[in-house]
Write a protein that holds these residues in place. Structure first.
Motif, mmCIF file in Angstrom:
data_model
loop_
_atom_site.group_PDB
_atom_site.id
_atom_site.type_symbol
_atom_site.label_atom_id
_atom_site.label_comp_id
_atom_site.label_asym_id
_atom_site.label_seq_id
_atom_site.Cartn_x
_atom_site.Cartn_y
_atom_site.Cartn_z
ATOM 1 N N ARG A 43 0.840 -1.214 0.000
ATOM 2 C CA ARG A 43 0.000 0.000 0.000
ATOM 3 C C ARG A 43 0.869 1.255 0.000
ATOM 4 O O ARG A 43 0.569 2.223 -0.699
ATOM 5 C CB ARG A 43 -0.944 -0.017 1.210
ATOM 6 C CG ARG A 43 -1.877 1.153 1.255
ATOM 7 C CD ARG A 43 -2.895 1.101 0.133
ATOM 8 N NE ARG A 43 -3.774 2.244 0.260
ATOM 9 C CZ ARG A 43 -4.142 3.012 -0.746
ATOM 10 N NH1 ARG A 43 -3.746 2.735 -1.964
ATOM 11 N NH2 ARG A 43 -4.919 4.039 -0.546
ATOM 12 N N ILE A 44 1.944 1.231 0.769
ATOM 13 C CA ILE A 44 2.873 2.366 0.789
ATOM 14 C C ILE A 44 3.461 2.574 -0.595
ATOM 15 O O ILE A 44 3.510 3.698 -1.093
ATOM 16 C CB ILE A 44 3.979 2.151 1.844
ATOM 17 C CG1 ILE A 44 3.372 2.211 3.247
ATOM 18 C CG2 ILE A 44 5.092 3.188 1.689
ATOM 19 C CD1 ILE A 44 4.325 1.807 4.355
ATOM 20 N N THR A 45 3.874 1.486 -1.237
ATOM 21 C CA THR A 45 4.431 1.582 -2.590
ATOM 22 C C THR A 45 3.401 2.156 -3.548
ATOM 23 O O THR A 45 3.720 3.018 -4.371
ATOM 24 C CB THR A 45 4.914 0.200 -3.070
ATOM 25 O OG1 THR A 45 5.926 -0.264 -2.167
ATOM 26 C CG2 THR A 45 5.478 0.262 -4.475
ATOM 27 N N ASP A 46 2.147 1.707 -3.459
ATOM 28 C CA ASP A 46 1.084 2.235 -4.317
ATOM 29 C C ASP A 46 0.901 3.739 -4.105
ATOM 30 O O ASP A 46 0.771 4.499 -5.069
ATOM 31 C CB ASP A 46 -0.242 1.528 -4.046
ATOM 32 C CG ASP A 46 -0.270 0.099 -4.549
ATOM 33 O OD1 ASP A 46 0.619 -0.282 -5.344
ATOM 34 O OD2 ASP A 46 -1.177 -0.648 -4.122
ATOM 35 N N LEU A 47 0.882 4.169 -2.852
ATOM 36 C CA LEU A 47 0.697 5.592 -2.551
ATOM 37 C C LEU A 47 1.878 6.423 -3.059
ATOM 38 O O LEU A 47 1.692 7.505 -3.619
ATOM 39 C CB LEU A 47 0.493 5.799 -1.053
ATOM 40 C CG LEU A 47 -0.827 5.284 -0.495
ATOM 41 C CD1 LEU A 47 -0.792 5.270 1.022
ATOM 42 C CD2 LEU A 47 -1.983 6.121 -1.005
ATOM 43 N N VAL A 48 3.081 5.922 -2.863
ATOM 44 C CA VAL A 48 4.261 6.644 -3.341
ATOM 45 C C VAL A 48 4.244 6.719 -4.864
ATOM 46 O O VAL A 48 4.540 7.769 -5.443
ATOM 47 C CB VAL A 48 5.556 5.995 -2.811
ATOM 48 C CG1 VAL A 48 6.789 6.553 -3.517
ATOM 49 C CG2 VAL A 48 5.664 6.207 -1.302
ATOM 50 N N ASN A 49 3.869 5.645 -5.526
ATOM 51 C CA ASN A 49 3.785 5.671 -6.992
ATOM 52 C C ASN A 49 2.732 6.662 -7.469
ATOM 53 O O ASN A 49 2.932 7.354 -8.468
ATOM 54 C CB ASN A 49 3.512 4.276 -7.541
ATOM 55 C CG ASN A 49 4.724 3.396 -7.486
ATOM 56 O OD1 ASN A 49 5.859 3.873 -7.538
ATOM 57 N ND2 ASN A 49 4.511 2.105 -7.377
ATOM 58 N N HIS A 50 1.632 6.759 -6.743
ATOM 59 C CA HIS A 50 0.608 7.754 -7.081
ATOM 60 C C HIS A 50 1.189 9.172 -6.960
ATOM 61 O O HIS A 50 0.995 10.009 -7.836
ATOM 62 C CB HIS A 50 -0.607 7.613 -6.171
ATOM 63 C CG HIS A 50 -1.536 8.772 -6.266
ATOM 64 N ND1 HIS A 50 -2.382 8.960 -7.338
ATOM 65 C CD2 HIS A 50 -1.731 9.837 -5.450
ATOM 66 C CE1 HIS A 50 -3.059 10.082 -7.166
ATOM 67 N NE2 HIS A 50 -2.682 10.632 -6.028
ATOM 68 N N LEU A 51 1.912 9.425 -5.881
ATOM 69 C CA LEU A 51 2.519 10.739 -5.699
ATOM 70 C C LEU A 51 3.553 11.032 -6.781
ATOM 71 O O LEU A 51 3.646 12.153 -7.259
ATOM 72 C CB LEU A 51 3.170 10.846 -4.325
ATOM 73 C CG LEU A 51 2.222 10.983 -3.157
ATOM 74 C CD1 LEU A 51 2.983 10.911 -1.848
ATOM 75 C CD2 LEU A 51 1.453 12.290 -3.244
ATOM 76 N N LEU A 52 4.317 10.027 -7.161
ATOM 77 C CA LEU A 52 5.298 10.221 -8.228
ATOM 78 C C LEU A 52 4.613 10.649 -9.514
ATOM 79 O O LEU A 52 5.066 11.561 -10.201
ATOM 80 C CB LEU A 52 6.091 8.934 -8.482
ATOM 81 C CG LEU A 52 7.176 8.625 -7.492
ATOM 82 C CD1 LEU A 52 7.727 7.231 -7.748
ATOM 83 C CD2 LEU A 52 8.282 9.650 -7.569
ATOM 84 N N PHE A 53 3.526 9.982 -9.843
ATOM 85 C CA PHE A 53 2.783 10.320 -11.050
ATOM 86 C C PHE A 53 2.195 11.726 -10.946
ATOM 87 O O PHE A 53 2.284 12.518 -11.877
ATOM 88 C CB PHE A 53 1.674 9.295 -11.295
ATOM 89 C CG PHE A 53 0.850 9.592 -12.500
ATOM 90 C CD1 PHE A 53 1.348 9.354 -13.770
ATOM 91 C CD2 PHE A 53 -0.415 10.131 -12.369
ATOM 92 C CE1 PHE A 53 0.591 9.643 -14.896
ATOM 93 C CE2 PHE A 53 -1.184 10.427 -13.482
ATOM 94 C CZ PHE A 53 -0.679 10.177 -14.751
ATOM 95 N N ALA A 54 1.640 12.053 -9.787
ATOM 96 C CA ALA A 54 0.971 13.344 -9.603
ATOM 97 C C ALA A 54 1.944 14.514 -9.563
ATOM 98 O O ALA A 54 1.581 15.631 -9.910
ATOM 99 C CB ALA A 54 0.145 13.321 -8.320
ATOM 100 N N THR A 55 3.179 14.256 -9.153
ATOM 101 C CA THR A 55 4.128 15.357 -8.975
ATOM 102 C C THR A 55 5.337 15.277 -9.891
ATOM 103 O O THR A 55 6.259 16.079 -9.764
ATOM 104 C CB THR A 55 4.637 15.391 -7.525
ATOM 105 O OG1 THR A 55 5.330 14.166 -7.259
ATOM 106 C CG2 THR A 55 3.508 15.582 -6.537
#
Length: 87
Positions: A43-55
């Motif tokens: 879940r942490i990896t998923d959230l970090v990947n989302h942030l990477l995409f968003a930023t």
């Protein structure tokens, strides 16, 4: 979780840090925060990947940070803050 979370860390970083160090500090703080919530690592990896995409963050740095322990993340954040504060 959205990119406002990451931006909050960017905005509070010392102004004397380089853009790369500021981004690294922000991502370090996000990963550290998520680790303290005891979420599953996937879940942490998923959230970090989302942030990477968003930023448009650096995936190499994020991958390296995801491999660090809580203590290593805290140490890295402290070193970056000290660097930004000239200590």
């Amino acid at each position: 979780m959205n990119d406002d979370f990451l931006r909050g860390y960017v905005e509070t970083a010392p102004a004397s840090l380089s853009a790369y160090d500021t981004a690294t500090l922000a991502m370090t703080m996000v990963v550290q925060h998520l680790r303290h919530t005891n979420l599953p690592e996937e879940r942490i990896t998923d959230l970090v990947n989302h942030l990477l995409f968003a930023t448009a963050g650096d995936p190499t740095t994020a991958a390296r940070l995801l491999e660090l322990t809580k203590a290593e993340l805290e140490s890295l954040a402290a070193r970056l803050m000290a660097k930004g504060l000239g200590k």
